[in-house]
Design an enzyme around this catalytic site. Structure first.
Site, mmCIF file in Angstrom:
data_model
loop_
_atom_site.group_PDB
_atom_site.id
_atom_site.type_symbol
_atom_site.label_atom_id
_atom_site.label_comp_id
_atom_site.label_asym_id
_atom_site.label_seq_id
_atom_site.Cartn_x
_atom_site.Cartn_y
_atom_site.Cartn_z
ATOM 1 N N ARG A 40 89.926 55.067 0.368
ATOM 2 C CA ARG A 40 90.590 55.759 1.484
ATOM 3 C C ARG A 40 89.575 56.565 2.299
ATOM 4 N NH1 ARG A 40 90.796 60.738 3.490
ATOM 5 N NH2 ARG A 40 90.855 61.571 1.380
ATOM 6 N N ASP A 41 89.064 57.648 1.738
ATOM 7 C CA ASP A 41 88.105 58.480 2.481
ATOM 8 C C ASP A 41 86.849 57.665 2.764
ATOM 9 O OD1 ASP A 41 87.163 60.759 3.688
ATOM 10 O OD2 ASP A 41 87.094 61.983 1.887
ATOM 11 N N HIS A 232 86.506 68.768 -3.498
ATOM 12 C CA HIS A 232 86.252 67.524 -2.747
ATOM 13 C C HIS A 232 85.014 67.748 -1.869
ATOM 14 C CE1 HIS A 232 87.937 64.053 -0.210
ATOM 15 N NE2 HIS A 232 87.088 64.606 0.645
ATOM 16 N N HIS A 234 81.627 66.569 0.315
ATOM 17 C CA HIS A 234 80.817 65.575 1.035
ATOM 18 C C HIS A 234 79.370 66.042 0.891
ATOM 19 C CE1 HIS A 234 83.992 63.196 3.196
ATOM 20 N NE2 HIS A 234 84.715 64.206 2.719
ATOM 21 N N CYS A 265 84.697 61.401 7.802
ATOM 22 C CA CYS A 265 85.961 61.538 8.510
ATOM 23 C C CYS A 265 85.739 61.161 9.969
ATOM 24 C CB CYS A 265 86.476 62.969 8.388
ATOM 25 S SG CYS A 265 88.008 63.181 9.294
ATOM 26 N N ASN A 274 81.092 60.917 1.004
ATOM 27 C CA ASN A 274 81.562 61.785 -0.076
ATOM 28 C C ASN A 274 80.502 61.839 -1.160
ATOM 29 O OD1 ASN A 274 84.126 60.437 1.130
ATOM 30 N ND2 ASN A 274 84.886 62.187 -0.012
HETATM 31 P P1 HMG Z 1 100.046 61.323 17.596
HETATM 32 O O1 HMG Z 1 99.453 60.236 18.441
HETATM 33 O O2 HMG Z 1 100.011 62.743 18.088
HETATM 34 O O3 HMG Z 1 101.508 60.918 17.092
HETATM 35 O O4 HMG Z 1 99.327 61.273 16.190
HETATM 36 P P2 HMG Z 1 102.921 60.961 17.680
HETATM 37 O O5 HMG Z 1 103.775 61.586 16.620
HETATM 38 O O6 HMG Z 1 102.940 61.502 19.070
HETATM 39 O O7 HMG Z 1 103.216 59.398 17.744
HETATM 40 C C1 HMG Z 1 102.510 58.521 18.577
HETATM 41 C C2 HMG Z 1 102.710 57.086 18.108
HETATM 42 O O8 HMG Z 1 102.161 56.947 16.802
HETATM 43 C C3 HMG Z 1 104.168 56.671 17.992
HETATM 44 O O9 HMG Z 1 104.186 55.275 18.236
HETATM 45 C C4 HMG Z 1 104.480 56.917 16.529
HETATM 46 O O10 HMG Z 1 105.518 56.117 16.040
HETATM 47 C C5 HMG Z 1 103.184 56.512 15.888
HETATM 48 P P3 HMG Z 1 104.590 54.685 19.680
HETATM 49 O O11 HMG Z 1 105.957 55.228 19.917
HETATM 50 O O12 HMG Z 1 103.558 55.254 20.639
HETATM 51 O O13 HMG Z 1 104.487 53.218 19.462
HETATM 52 N N1 HMG Z 1 102.987 57.178 14.610
HETATM 53 C C6 HMG Z 1 102.717 56.511 13.468
HETATM 54 N N2 HMG Z 1 102.528 55.205 13.210
HETATM 55 C C7 HMG Z 1 102.270 54.883 11.939
HETATM 56 N N3 HMG Z 1 102.170 55.788 10.938
HETATM 57 C C8 HMG Z 1 102.357 57.089 11.156
HETATM 58 C C9 HMG Z 1 102.630 57.501 12.484
HETATM 59 N N4 HMG Z 1 102.857 58.698 13.053
HETATM 60 C C10 HMG Z 1 103.057 58.481 14.348
HETATM 61 N N5 HMG Z 1 102.272 57.955 10.155
HETATM 62 C C11 HMG Z 1 99.193 61.583 13.827
HETATM 63 C C12 HMG Z 1 99.660 62.170 15.143
HETATM 64 C C13 HMG Z 1 99.334 62.647 12.764
HETATM 65 C C14 HMG Z 1 100.035 60.371 13.463
HETATM 66 C C15 HMG Z 1 97.719 61.156 13.996
HETATM 67 O O14 HMG Z 1 96.975 62.244 14.452
HETATM 68 C C16 HMG Z 1 97.100 60.628 12.729
HETATM 69 O O15 HMG Z 1 97.444 59.574 12.233
HETATM 70 N N6 HMG Z 1 96.112 61.372 12.174
HETATM 71 C C17 HMG Z 1 95.476 61.006 10.929
HETATM 72 C C18 HMG Z 1 94.014 61.223 11.003
HETATM 73 C C19 HMG Z 1 93.341 60.835 9.705
HETATM 74 O O16 HMG Z 1 93.745 59.920 9.004
HETATM 75 N N7 HMG Z 1 92.247 61.558 9.384
HETATM 76 C C20 HMG Z 1 91.478 61.299 8.218
HETATM 77 C C21 HMG Z 1 92.141 61.772 6.972
HETATM 78 S S1 HMG Z 1 91.855 63.496 6.611
HETATM 79 C C22 HMG Z 1 90.347 63.538 5.809
HETATM 80 O O17 HMG Z 1 89.651 62.566 5.753
HETATM 81 C C23 HMG Z 1 89.930 64.805 5.092
HETATM 82 C C24 HMG Z 1 90.043 64.706 3.565
HETATM 83 O O18 HMG Z 1 89.263 63.639 3.051
HETATM 84 C C25 HMG Z 1 89.558 66.015 2.909
HETATM 85 C C26 HMG Z 1 88.236 66.525 3.460
HETATM 86 O O19 HMG Z 1 87.207 65.809 3.392
HETATM 87 O O20 HMG Z 1 88.247 67.628 3.982
HETATM 88 C C27 HMG Z 1 91.497 64.477 3.141
HETATM 89 MG MG MG Z 2 87.015 63.792 2.724
#
Ligand code: HMG
Ligand code: MG
Length: 323
Positions: A40-41, A232, A234, A265, A274
């Protein structure tokens, strides 16, 4: 004594592939859980589209290596993270028992998708900082925490286990230093909502050992037990293992890591890979800390994935073991 080596393996290869000598320290935990995040990450920021079958094989190999938890994928917006758009197919390839394969979920739409794919364990994620909440989730910090709490409550009522992540716990590329209490209060909100554990993310790898100890003490000061926390790291600034050691000394027993050291990320430009699972295992093995994980099997799985991605593993242990 002369030991006969396998065909094609030189004396130098054999020496490289030994495990470290074990010298246990009585002030450290006997046993640690490694929470594997490579699929995933590790993969989420990769530009090259990794075939679904290769992701499934990677996860299956990591389970075979003895990793108790292998986070599988994310049900985030496929527009934001195209690499993980095949989340449903990955879970379908792993089923039916998905209890050791948590999936990341940002909102109720993600929860619906995860439930439709038979997910049994979730991870919700929020930031300790306002700017990263907006960049990573397109929400204010308050909205992001509310969304995570809503998902946690709904998922728990469906019988799923929920882990929480807090990002930017040790520094933020836009906001700079992050106050300890700012982080621990977000962790507390997740724990109060029913997350069984919160993983404190050093998303951009700037933390140092004293900072880890201070952050853990601050969590304890507001009533959070260390067995409710994971770390966690990196490895951007090469501090990840020193930080793990500080966590062990404090009494933390769960650490996130990524096979092959892949990762980063997509919404935090300065986040590199990581902490590599191989590097973590080398250190824990040398300290006599039980993990139940076979280092060489993780090395093999990580090497296959980094070969597919077309570059060497950043893991120092993987590099040292590779003939
Ligand atoms: P948005 O564009 O603001 O969403 O994204 P929205 O709610 O306005 O929706 C827009 C469109 O997206 C709509 O579709 C929704 O249905 C769709 P449309 O009507 O335009 O066709 N939508 C989705 N589709 C599928 N699955 C969903 C979903 N939600 C909305 N869940 C949102 C807001 C939160 C969805 C977006 O910003 C997002 O997906 N962000 C995720 C980013 C991400 O994955 N980042 C990496 C993970 S975090 C990380 O790595 C840190 C960690 O490892 C720890 C560390 O290292 O610190 C965990
Ligand atoms: Mg991470």
């Amino acid at each position: 004594m002369n030991v006969e080596l396998p065909p094609g393996v030189t004396a130098e290869d054999e020496l490289r592939q030994r495990l470290p000598a074990v010298h246990a320290q009585s002030d450290l935990p006997d046993k640690v859980t490694i929470y594997e995040v490579g699929a995933r990450d590790g993969l989420q920021a990769e530009k090259l589209s990794v075939p679904t079958t290769a992701k499934i094989d990677f996860i299956v190999d990591l389970v075979g290596a003895g990793l108790p938890v292998v986070e599988a994928t994310s049900f985030v917006s496929p527009k934001w993270v195209p690499q993980l758009a095949d989340a449903a197919d990955v879970l379908a390839g792993l089923g039916p028992d998905l209890s050791r394969h948590p999936v990341l979920v940002p909102n109720m739409r993600g929860l619906e998708r995860a439930l439709a794919s038979n997910a049994a364990a979730l991870a919700v994620f929020v930031s300790a900082t306002e700017t990263f909440a907006r960049r990573n989730l397109n929400m204010s910090l308050l909205q992001a925490v509310d969304a995570a709490l809503e998902v946690t409550e709904a998922a728990r009522s469906e019988g799923l286990s929920v882990r929480g992540y807090v990002s930017m716990c040790f520094g933020d590329p836009w906001e700079g230093q992050v106050k300890l209490r700012q982080v621990s209060e977000v962790s507390k909100a997740l724990i109060d909502a029913g997350c069984y554990q919160v993983s404190l993310g050093d998303t951009i790898g700037v933390g140092t050992a004293g900072h880890v100890a201070a952050l853990l003490r601050d969590h304890e000061a507001i009533g959070i037990d260390l067995d409710q926390l994971a770390l966690h790291f990196h490895d951007t600034y090469g501090q990840a293992l020193a930080n793990v050691h500080a966590g062990l000394q404090a009494g933390v027993t769960c650490f996130d890591a990524s096979a092959g050291g892949i990762g980063g990320c997509p919404f935090a430009g300065t986040a590199t890979g990581n902490l590599a699972t191989e590097d973590l295992l080398w250190m824990l093995t040398g300290l006599g800390i039980e993990t139940g994980v076979d280092l060489k099997a993780v090395w093999s799985a990580g090497s296959k994935m980094t070969a597919l991605l077309g570059r060497p593993s950043p893991s120092r242990v993987a590099q040292a073991l590779t003939p």
